[in-house]
Design a protein around this motif. Sequence first.
Motif, PDB file in Angstrom:
ATOM      1  N   SER A 188       0.814  -1.218   0.000  1.00 31.19           N
ATOM      2  CA  SER A 188       0.000   0.000   0.000  1.00 31.19           C
ATOM      3  C   SER A 188       0.853   1.276   0.000  1.00 31.19           C
TER       4      SER A 188
ATOM      5  N   ILE B 129       2.687   4.422  -0.993  1.00 31.68           N
ATOM      6  CA  ILE B 129       2.485   5.325  -2.122  1.00 31.68           C
ATOM      7  C   ILE B 129       3.814   5.787  -2.702  1.00 31.68           C
TER       8      ILE B 129
ATOM      9  N   GLY C 247       2.668   6.735   3.042  1.00 30.96           N
ATOM     10  CA  GLY C 247       1.307   6.394   2.597  1.00 30.96           C
ATOM     11  C   GLY C 247       0.933   4.937   2.805  1.00 30.96           C
TER      12      GLY C 247
ATOM     13  N   ARG D 227       6.481   3.968  -2.584  1.00 30.90           N
ATOM     14  CA  ARG D 227       7.019   2.716  -3.140  1.00 30.90           C
ATOM     15  C   ARG D 227       8.529   2.566  -2.928  1.00 30.90           C
TER      16      ARG D 227
ATOM     17  N   ASP E 254      -3.497   2.795   4.888  1.00 29.29           N
ATOM     18  CA  ASP E 254      -4.529   3.130   3.896  1.00 29.29           C
ATOM     19  C   ASP E 254      -5.761   3.706   4.604  1.00 29.29           C
TER      20      ASP E 254
END
Length: 259
Positions: free
Chosen positions: A216, A218, A253, A220, A256
């Motif tokens: 999850s 963001i 991020g 990455r 979630d």
Amino acid sequence: MNIDLTGRTALVTGSTEGIGFGIAQSLAKAGASVVINGRTREKVHAAVARVGAKARGAVADLGTVEGHDQLVAAVPDADIVVSNLGIFQPSDFFDTDDATWDRHWQVNVMAGVRLARTYLPIMEQAGWGRFLFLASESAFNIPVEMIHYGVSKTADVALARGLAKRMAGTGVTVNSVLPGPTLSEGVEAMLKSERAKTGKPIEEVAAAFVQEHRSSSIIRRAATVEEVANMVVYLASPLASATTGAALRVDGGVIDTLM
């Protein structure tokens, strides 16, 4: 935005390396006099030398009552306390014995409890203070591979919230910071075998780990320790006077949620 912590004393526990060291270094750059804490004299002295004249050391194992008392004798007061000390150990729930649970509880939770019991009244008397708990996104995304760790970090978030309410109206704020996967020495050690196997740079190995195990995310990738430290320095400053009882995310991020 100018953050000036000149004249403030900041105690950062577990700060000889990793996120803790990044926080100590960043607080010193903002002008604070920083106390670096660790369990061994050699590592503490090395970290102090890296930070420079704004730093001094306090050797103590805060996973024990005796270590806490030793620290307080060396550092009787502080304007800013960052309860950063923490451990993690991947282990399946059914293989995790009581000793592992207790060790995580003593280091990740009770060390902060004792620090708060000691330093918050001193801050209240001074009419100003900042107390920060380094929690984790694992407080909300309990990792199946180390449930014991996640539970201890959930406790840190709850503790910070409760203490913030207890300190209401005193000029003292209490918050928790929730890093996500962060490229600290501990994470590098955890990924050492994968790095050796692939031959890839540690940043790429860490990014692959994040994408597989924290899908999850963001951003990455793993955050840097400096990115986490930036949030802590802000919360430790006078600029954050209206922020208390909050769980501030530096998780890329991963969690979630809209909050």
